[in-house]
Design a protein around this motif. Structure first.
Motif, PDB file in Angstrom:
ATOM      1  N   GLU A 155       3.166  28.535   4.974  1.00 53.02           N
ATOM      2  CA  GLU A 155       3.718  27.528   5.883  1.00 53.02           C
ATOM      3  C   GLU A 155       3.161  26.141   5.564  1.00 53.02           C
ATOM      4  O   GLU A 155       3.905  25.148   5.541  1.00 53.02           O
ATOM      5  N   THR A 156       1.846  26.058   5.305  1.00 52.75           N
ATOM      6  CA  THR A 156       1.221  24.775   4.988  1.00 52.75           C
ATOM      7  C   THR A 156       1.776  24.196   3.689  1.00 52.75           C
ATOM      8  O   THR A 156       2.099  23.009   3.611  1.00 52.75           O
ATOM      9  N   LEU A 157       1.913  25.049   2.677  1.00 52.66           N
ATOM     10  CA  LEU A 157       2.444  24.592   1.393  1.00 52.66           C
ATOM     11  C   LEU A 157       3.890  24.121   1.529  1.00 52.66           C
ATOM     12  O   LEU A 157       4.279  23.095   0.967  1.00 52.66           O
ATOM     13  N   ARG A 158       4.681  24.855   2.291  1.00 55.35           N
ATOM     14  CA  ARG A 158       6.093  24.486   2.454  1.00 55.35           C
ATOM     15  C   ARG A 158       6.244  23.205   3.274  1.00 55.35           C
ATOM     16  O   ARG A 158       7.183  22.433   3.051  1.00 55.35           O
ATOM     17  N   THR A 159       5.333  22.983   4.208  1.00 57.07           N
ATOM     18  CA  THR A 159       5.373  21.739   4.974  1.00 57.07           C
ATOM     19  C   THR A 159       5.198  20.540   4.049  1.00 57.07           C
ATOM     20  O   THR A 159       5.921  19.545   4.149  1.00 57.07           O
ATOM     21  N   THR A 188       0.808  -1.211   0.000  1.00 55.79           N
ATOM     22  CA  THR A 188       0.000   0.000   0.000  1.00 55.79           C
ATOM     23  C   THR A 188       0.837   1.255   0.000  1.00 55.79           C
ATOM     24  O   THR A 188       1.865   1.331   0.636  1.00 55.79           O
ATOM     25  N   PHE A 189       0.347   2.236  -0.782  1.00 54.57           N
ATOM     26  CA  PHE A 189       1.011   3.539  -0.777  1.00 54.57           C
ATOM     27  C   PHE A 189       0.849   4.174   0.595  1.00 54.57           C
ATOM     28  O   PHE A 189      -0.223   4.169   1.166  1.00 54.57           O
ATOM     29  N   GLY A 190       1.897   4.785   1.090  1.00 53.60           N
ATOM     30  CA  GLY A 190       1.828   5.502   2.361  1.00 53.60           C
ATOM     31  C   GLY A 190       1.242   6.866   2.155  1.00 53.60           C
ATOM     32  O   GLY A 190       1.397   7.451   1.110  1.00 53.60           O
ATOM     33  N   SER A 191       0.584   7.377   3.161  1.00 55.51           N
ATOM     34  CA  SER A 191       0.044   8.729   3.109  1.00 55.51           C
ATOM     35  C   SER A 191       1.175   9.726   3.202  1.00 55.51           C
ATOM     36  O   SER A 191       2.181   9.488   3.828  1.00 55.51           O
ATOM     37  N   MET A 192       0.988  10.892   2.573  1.00 57.28           N
ATOM     38  CA  MET A 192       1.996  11.935   2.643  1.00 57.28           C
ATOM     39  C   MET A 192       2.142  12.453   4.062  1.00 57.28           C
ATOM     40  O   MET A 192       3.120  13.101   4.405  1.00 57.28           O
ATOM     41  N   HIS A 193       1.141  12.145   4.907  1.00 57.48           N
ATOM     42  CA  HIS A 193       1.184  12.643   6.273  1.00 57.48           C
ATOM     43  C   HIS A 193       1.788  11.628   7.231  1.00 57.48           C
ATOM     44  O   HIS A 193       1.828  11.857   8.431  1.00 57.48           O
ATOM     45  N   SER A 194       2.250  10.481   6.716  1.00 55.10           N
ATOM     46  CA  SER A 194       2.880   9.484   7.578  1.00 55.10           C
ATOM     47  C   SER A 194       4.360   9.747   7.680  1.00 55.10           C
ATOM     48  O   SER A 194       4.908  10.550   6.947  1.00 55.10           O
ATOM     49  N   ALA A 195       5.017   9.047   8.591  1.00 60.12           N
ATOM     50  CA  ALA A 195       6.423   9.312   8.858  1.00 60.12           C
ATOM     51  C   ALA A 195       7.312   8.918   7.703  1.00 60.12           C
ATOM     52  O   ALA A 195       8.344   9.503   7.491  1.00 60.12           O
ATOM     53  N   THR A 196       6.951   7.887   6.962  1.00 55.79           N
ATOM     54  CA  THR A 196       7.756   7.449   5.823  1.00 55.79           C
ATOM     55  C   THR A 196       6.861   7.161   4.650  1.00 55.79           C
ATOM     56  O   THR A 196       5.639   7.148   4.762  1.00 55.79           O
ATOM     57  N   LEU A 197       7.483   6.926   3.500  1.00 54.94           N
ATOM     58  CA  LEU A 197       6.742   6.537   2.302  1.00 54.94           C
ATOM     59  C   LEU A 197       7.037   5.086   1.976  1.00 54.94           C
ATOM     60  O   LEU A 197       7.126   4.690   0.825  1.00 54.94           O
ATOM     61  N   ALA A 198       7.172   4.255   3.020  1.00 57.95           N
ATOM     62  CA  ALA A 198       7.583   2.876   2.789  1.00 57.95           C
ATOM     63  C   ALA A 198       6.470   2.002   2.276  1.00 57.95           C
ATOM     64  O   ALA A 198       6.708   0.962   1.702  1.00 57.95           O
ATOM     65  N   ALA A 199       5.217   2.383   2.522  1.00 57.93           N
ATOM     66  CA  ALA A 199       4.106   1.517   2.092  1.00 57.93           C
ATOM     67  C   ALA A 199       3.378   2.159   0.935  1.00 57.93           C
ATOM     68  O   ALA A 199       3.209   3.357   0.889  1.00 57.93           O
ATOM     69  N   TYR A 238     -10.282  19.243   3.726  1.00 57.26           N
ATOM     70  CA  TYR A 238     -10.158  18.768   5.113  1.00 57.26           C
ATOM     71  C   TYR A 238      -8.821  19.188   5.704  1.00 57.26           C
ATOM     72  O   TYR A 238      -8.750  19.697   6.840  1.00 57.26           O
ATOM     73  N   VAL A 239      -7.744  19.014   4.946  1.00 56.69           N
ATOM     74  CA  VAL A 239      -6.408  19.411   5.411  1.00 56.69           C
ATOM     75  C   VAL A 239      -6.353  20.917   5.648  1.00 56.69           C
ATOM     76  O   VAL A 239      -5.710  21.384   6.604  1.00 56.69           O
ATOM     77  N   ALA A 240      -7.052  21.678   4.801  1.00 61.22           N
ATOM     78  CA  ALA A 240      -7.063  23.133   4.940  1.00 61.22           C
ATOM     79  C   ALA A 240      -7.970  23.610   6.074  1.00 61.22           C
ATOM     80  O   ALA A 240      -8.024  24.805   6.376  1.00 61.22           O
TER      81      ALA A 240
END
Length: 292
Positions: A145-149, A13-24, A233-235
């Protein structure tokens, strides 16, 4: 040879961009994988014969033709290396073509130029546009700030590869390119500026934790709505119950399409029904966002 264990199990599975890694990576693989080895050319893959596949140029989204499941290689005179193999039923990316013309597991194949260099270049372009837009008042400090994060997360993944000398896989590159597409779209929306040219075909969409290709106009619109719901939702313009309700409505539309498609097509009346339901969902979304 560099080795890295990514996952054991039926689906990767693809990892979410909000997770610690992109391993999944989500639902991009349909065969059992015990250990993933990232080599110079990647591991060949045997595609299941239970579905059909198309060859797609990921940079433009152009379909290059069908792929016979029994084949292990393609003619690189007619199919360029880096072309991706798409499951036609689900839109999932399952393989890519390496420089030798072999069909390779997209999770093990190293990313090729020009995609690698385009990712680096686009990240810099977006960062400069954020600075300019902040200075001229087109966006607020919070928005910048949100975009740069989000932009930093793309850079962190690339930096980790450099530090650990682990090649960026083709699956990861497509994922990062889709994220840069999203960030660029959001910046253009906020500044009312001209849209940036997509790094990968516009029909490749990151939604619900995976990058898929919309195979027709209705699928594309439904997936873009799902993507916008996530962005709102993120915004902070949608609450979780609102997201759940809107996603349920979209899932209902997807189920209706799947149940009524014959030979991959809807009737004119069924198409009209789907369009009307998507119009209603978009209207509901706009109302929810406007009320914030």
């Amino acid at each position: 040879m560099l080795r890295r264990n990514l996952v054991t199990g039926l689906l990767v599975t693809f990892g979410s961009m909000h997770s610690a890694t992109l391993a999944a990576f989500a639902d991009i693989e349909t065969t059992r994988v015990e250990t993933t080895t990232i080599t110079r050319e990647g591991q060949p893959i045997i595609l299941p014969t239970t579905t059909t596949y198309v060859l797609v140029d990921p940079l433009t989204g152009t379909v290059k033709g069908n792929l016979e499941t029994a084949r292990e290689t393609v003619d690189i005179q007619t199919v360029a290396p880096g072309t991706v193999v798409i499951d036609q039923n689900t839109g999932k990316i399952v393989a890519t073509i390496n420089p030798s013309g072999r069909i390779i597991n997209v999770l093990t194949a190293p990313a090729l130029d020009p995609l690698n260099s385009l990712i680096d270049t686009r990240r810099g372009e977006i960062n400069r546009k954020i600075t300019i837009s902040l200075n001229d008042g087109s966006i607020t400090a919070k928005q910048a700030e949100t975009l740069r994060t989000e932009l930093d997360k793309v850079g962190t993944r690339e930096a980790n590869d450099t530090q650990h000398q682990t090649p960026l896989t083709y699956a990861e590159a497509i994922f990062l390119a889709s994220q840069l597409n999203n960030i660029g779209e959001r910046l253009s929306f906020l500044t009312h500026g001209s849209p940036m040219e997509p790094l990968i075909g516009s029909r490749f969409i990151y939604v619900d934790g995976q990058v898929v290709m919309a195979m027709d106009d209705l699928d594309y619109r439904r997936m873009k709505l799902a993507q916008r719901i996530d962005d709102e939702y993120v915004a902070g313009r949608l609450l979780h119950p609102q997201v759940t309700d809107l996603k349920d409505q979209l899932n209902s539309v997807a189920t209706f399409e799947a149940d009524n498609k014959k030979n991959g097509e809807l009737s004119a009346e069924q198409t009209h029904t789907v369009v009307a339901r998507l119009d209603s969902i978009e209207s509901n979304l706009n109302q929810e966002v406007a009320s914030k």
